[in-house]
Design a protein around this motif. Structure first.
Motif, PDB file in Angstrom:
ATOM      1  N   ALA A   2       0.834  -1.201   0.000  1.00 18.08           N
ATOM      2  CA  ALA A   2       0.000   0.000   0.000  1.00 18.08           C
ATOM      3  C   ALA A   2       0.871   1.255   0.000  1.00 18.08           C
ATOM      4  O   ALA A   2       0.567   2.234  -0.691  1.00 18.08           O
ATOM      5  CB  ALA A   2      -0.938  -0.004   1.200  1.00 18.08           C
ATOM      6  N   GLU A   3       1.954   1.215   0.782  1.00 15.24           N
ATOM      7  CA  GLU A   3       2.850   2.360   0.837  1.00 15.24           C
ATOM      8  C   GLU A   3       3.534   2.592  -0.509  1.00 15.24           C
ATOM      9  O   GLU A   3       3.650   3.731  -0.967  1.00 15.24           O
ATOM     10  CB  GLU A   3       3.903   2.150   1.927  1.00 15.24           C
ATOM     11  CG  GLU A   3       4.793   3.345   2.144  1.00 15.24           C
ATOM     12  CD  GLU A   3       5.802   3.134   3.256  1.00 15.24           C
ATOM     13  OE1 GLU A   3       6.402   4.130   3.675  1.00 15.24           O
ATOM     14  OE2 GLU A   3       5.997   1.977   3.691  1.00 15.24           O
ATOM     15  N   ASN A   4       3.952   1.520  -1.168  1.00 11.92           N
ATOM     16  CA  ASN A   4       4.560   1.647  -2.493  1.00 11.92           C
ATOM     17  C   ASN A   4       3.577   2.224  -3.501  1.00 11.92           C
ATOM     18  O   ASN A   4       3.933   3.080  -4.313  1.00 11.92           O
ATOM     19  CB  ASN A   4       5.068   0.290  -2.986  1.00 11.92           C
ATOM     20  CG  ASN A   4       6.385  -0.089  -2.358  1.00 11.92           C
ATOM     21  OD1 ASN A   4       7.098   0.766  -1.848  1.00 11.92           O
ATOM     22  ND2 ASN A   4       6.708  -1.372  -2.381  1.00 11.92           N
ATOM     23  N   ALA A   5       2.346   1.767  -3.450  1.00 10.86           N
ATOM     24  CA  ALA A   5       1.325   2.288  -4.364  1.00 10.86           C
ATOM     25  C   ALA A   5       1.099   3.779  -4.111  1.00 10.86           C
ATOM     26  O   ALA A   5       0.972   4.567  -5.054  1.00 10.86           O
ATOM     27  CB  ALA A   5       0.021   1.516  -4.201  1.00 10.86           C
ATOM     28  N   LEU A   6       1.065   4.162  -2.835  1.00 15.39           N
ATOM     29  CA  LEU A   6       0.872   5.563  -2.481  1.00 15.39           C
ATOM     30  C   LEU A   6       2.037   6.415  -2.965  1.00 15.39           C
ATOM     31  O   LEU A   6       1.837   7.512  -3.505  1.00 15.39           O
ATOM     32  CB  LEU A   6       0.714   5.694  -0.967  1.00 15.39           C
ATOM     33  CG  LEU A   6       0.327   7.055  -0.459  1.00 15.39           C
ATOM     34  CD1 LEU A   6      -1.077   7.412  -0.929  1.00 15.39           C
ATOM     35  CD2 LEU A   6       0.384   7.073   1.047  1.00 15.39           C
ATOM     36  N   PRO A 165     -17.783  15.704  -3.115  1.00 14.67           N
ATOM     37  CA  PRO A 165     -16.319  15.810  -3.157  1.00 14.67           C
ATOM     38  C   PRO A 165     -15.690  14.629  -3.901  1.00 14.67           C
ATOM     39  O   PRO A 165     -16.178  13.506  -3.812  1.00 14.67           O
ATOM     40  CB  PRO A 165     -15.908  15.780  -1.685  1.00 14.67           C
ATOM     41  CG  PRO A 165     -17.131  16.108  -0.916  1.00 14.67           C
ATOM     42  CD  PRO A 165     -18.286  15.637  -1.745  1.00 14.67           C
ATOM     43  N   ALA A 166     -14.618  14.910  -4.640  1.00 17.35           N
ATOM     44  CA  ALA A 166     -13.908  13.854  -5.356  1.00 17.35           C
ATOM     45  C   ALA A 166     -13.094  12.993  -4.381  1.00 17.35           C
ATOM     46  O   ALA A 166     -12.972  11.784  -4.563  1.00 17.35           O
ATOM     47  CB  ALA A 166     -12.990  14.460  -6.407  1.00 17.35           C
ATOM     48  N   ALA A 167     -12.548  13.610  -3.342  1.00 18.14           N
ATOM     49  CA  ALA A 167     -11.758  12.877  -2.345  1.00 18.14           C
ATOM     50  C   ALA A 167     -12.691  12.083  -1.435  1.00 18.14           C
ATOM     51  O   ALA A 167     -13.735  12.579  -1.029  1.00 18.14           O
ATOM     52  CB  ALA A 167     -10.930  13.847  -1.506  1.00 18.14           C
ATOM     53  N   GLU A 168     -12.309  10.867  -1.137  1.00 12.78           N
ATOM     54  CA  GLU A 168     -13.086  10.032  -0.216  1.00 12.78           C
ATOM     55  C   GLU A 168     -12.657  10.372   1.201  1.00 12.78           C
ATOM     56  O   GLU A 168     -11.753   9.754   1.766  1.00 12.78           O
ATOM     57  CB  GLU A 168     -12.879   8.558  -0.544  1.00 12.78           C
ATOM     58  CG  GLU A 168     -13.442   8.194  -1.908  1.00 12.78           C
ATOM     59  CD  GLU A 168     -13.320   6.720  -2.224  1.00 12.78           C
ATOM     60  OE1 GLU A 168     -13.239   5.907  -1.270  1.00 12.78           O
ATOM     61  OE2 GLU A 168     -13.304   6.395  -3.411  1.00 12.78           O
ATOM     62  N   LEU A 169     -13.309  11.360   1.781  1.00 16.40           N
ATOM     63  CA  LEU A 169     -12.890  11.941   3.059  1.00 16.40           C
ATOM     64  C   LEU A 169     -12.899  10.947   4.216  1.00 16.40           C
ATOM     65  O   LEU A 169     -12.096  11.067   5.136  1.00 16.40           O
ATOM     66  CB  LEU A 169     -13.776  13.142   3.388  1.00 16.40           C
ATOM     67  CG  LEU A 169     -13.787  14.253   2.342  1.00 16.40           C
ATOM     68  CD1 LEU A 169     -14.796  15.330   2.720  1.00 16.40           C
ATOM     69  CD2 LEU A 169     -12.407  14.845   2.155  1.00 16.40           C
ATOM     70  N   ASP A 170     -13.783   9.966   4.186  1.00 20.94           N
ATOM     71  CA  ASP A 170     -13.907   9.021   5.293  1.00 20.94           C
ATOM     72  C   ASP A 170     -12.817   7.953   5.318  1.00 20.94           C
ATOM     73  O   ASP A 170     -12.590   7.329   6.348  1.00 20.94           O
ATOM     74  CB  ASP A 170     -15.274   8.324   5.260  1.00 20.94           C
ATOM     75  CG  ASP A 170     -16.412   9.295   5.512  1.00 20.94           C
ATOM     76  OD1 ASP A 170     -16.171  10.340   6.155  1.00 20.94           O
ATOM     77  OD2 ASP A 170     -17.529   9.009   5.059  1.00 20.94           O
ATOM     78  N   SER A 171     -12.145   7.729   4.199  1.00 25.82           N
ATOM     79  CA  SER A 171     -11.194   6.620   4.147  1.00 25.82           C
ATOM     80  C   SER A 171      -9.746   7.054   3.932  1.00 25.82           C
ATOM     81  O   SER A 171      -8.879   6.217   3.722  1.00 25.82           O
ATOM     82  CB  SER A 171     -11.603   5.648   3.035  1.00 25.82           C
ATOM     83  OG  SER A 171     -11.587   6.306   1.782  1.00 25.82           O
ATOM     84  N   LEU A 172      -9.470   8.331   4.005  1.00 23.42           N
ATOM     85  CA  LEU A 172      -8.099   8.806   3.786  1.00 23.42           C
ATOM     86  C   LEU A 172      -7.182   8.394   4.930  1.00 23.42           C
ATOM     87  O   LEU A 172      -7.539   8.518   6.090  1.00 23.42           O
ATOM     88  CB  LEU A 172      -8.083  10.330   3.676  1.00 23.42           C
ATOM     89  CG  LEU A 172      -8.747  10.937   2.455  1.00 23.42           C
ATOM     90  CD1 LEU A 172      -8.862  12.446   2.626  1.00 23.42           C
ATOM     91  CD2 LEU A 172      -7.958  10.608   1.204  1.00 23.42           C
ATOM     92  N   SER A 173      -6.001   7.906   4.581  1.00 26.73           N
ATOM     93  CA  SER A 173      -4.999   7.612   5.596  1.00 26.73           C
ATOM     94  C   SER A 173      -3.728   8.415   5.353  1.00 26.73           C
ATOM     95  O   SER A 173      -2.984   8.704   6.274  1.00 26.73           O
ATOM     96  CB  SER A 173      -4.672   6.120   5.623  1.00 26.73           C
ATOM     97  OG  SER A 173      -4.179   5.714   4.364  1.00 26.73           O
ATOM     98  N   GLN A 174      -3.491   8.775   4.111  1.00 27.08           N
ATOM     99  CA  GLN A 174      -2.313   9.541   3.731  1.00 27.08           C
ATOM    100  C   GLN A 174      -2.777  10.681   2.827  1.00 27.08           C
ATOM    101  O   GLN A 174      -3.582  10.472   1.920  1.00 27.08           O
ATOM    102  CB  GLN A 174      -1.353   8.625   2.960  1.00 27.08           C
ATOM    103  CG  GLN A 174       0.053   9.124   2.852  1.00 27.08           C
ATOM    104  CD  GLN A 174       0.852   8.910   4.117  1.00 27.08           C
ATOM    105  OE1 GLN A 174       0.500   8.072   4.940  1.00 27.08           O
ATOM    106  NE2 GLN A 174       1.907   9.665   4.291  1.00 27.08           N
TER     107      GLN A 174
END
Length: 185
Positions: A2-6, A165-174
């Motif tokens: 997940a970190e690499n994808a980010l 909103p385009a950003a998924e505010l509830d699931s953001l971690s980074q």
């Protein structure tokens, strides 16, 4: 993984938006009540973060604006917070208005686009809404979201667009704080 994808997404975002200076940050707390919608990040003045900096997702979608900063933390009011407002532009029509949090829409995860010319009658569901960049406070062309519908206010005198909103505010971690940007007129 997940970190690499980010990190890959960040590299792609940096390549697309060379006019912006980013600081990576982790979401360490969320506050979502009837009155507010905010995130706490693990970056602060020690990392060059300042009040009123924009915060975007890895995809470059606007998340919100820094409202308070400490040495190693900051609070971000999300787009849907009732104290949030910024200049916006509809991509298809070029109409400029004000994207702002609304008390009743906040519970649905939505925001309002108001003060549009022609009462928003030309807007269509799915129209892309971007930051306007007017005034030089925020960078232009960050994706805010898309028009869901056009409504008439309670007085019947004006209309406004409901924006998802385009950003998924509830699931953001980074997320990424925009520390600096070039003002383009």
């Amino acid at each position: 993984r997940a970190e690499n994808a980010l990190l890959r997404e960040l590299l792609e975002l940096r390549a697309q938006r060379r006019d912006l200076v980013f600081e990576s940050a982790a979401v360490i707390d969320r506050e979502s009540t009837n009155w507010t919608s905010a995130l706490t990040l693990n970056r602060g003045t020690a990392h060059g973060v300042e009040k009123n900096d924009c915060v975007v997702s890895a995809e470059g979608d606007l998340v919100g604006v820094v409202s308070a900063v400490g040495y190693n933390w900051c609070t971000v009011l999300t787009l849907i917070d009732t104290d949030s407002s910024l200049g916006a532009r509809v991509f298809r029509t070029g109409d400029v208005g004000l994207a702002q949090g609304d008390f009743t829409l906040m519970s649905e995860g939505l925001l309002e686009l108001s003060y549009l010319p022609n009462e928003g009658s030309q807007l269509l569901p799915g129209d892309l809404v971007l930051t306007s960049g007017l005034g030089g406070y925020y960078p232009a062309d960050l994706t805010i979201g898309s028009v869901r519908e056009v409504r008439t206010d309670d007085s019947g005198a004006a209309s406004y667009a409901v924006v998802e909103p385009a950003a998924e505010l509830d699931s953001l971690s980074q997320v990424f704080v925009v520390k600096d940007f070039e003002i383009v007129d």
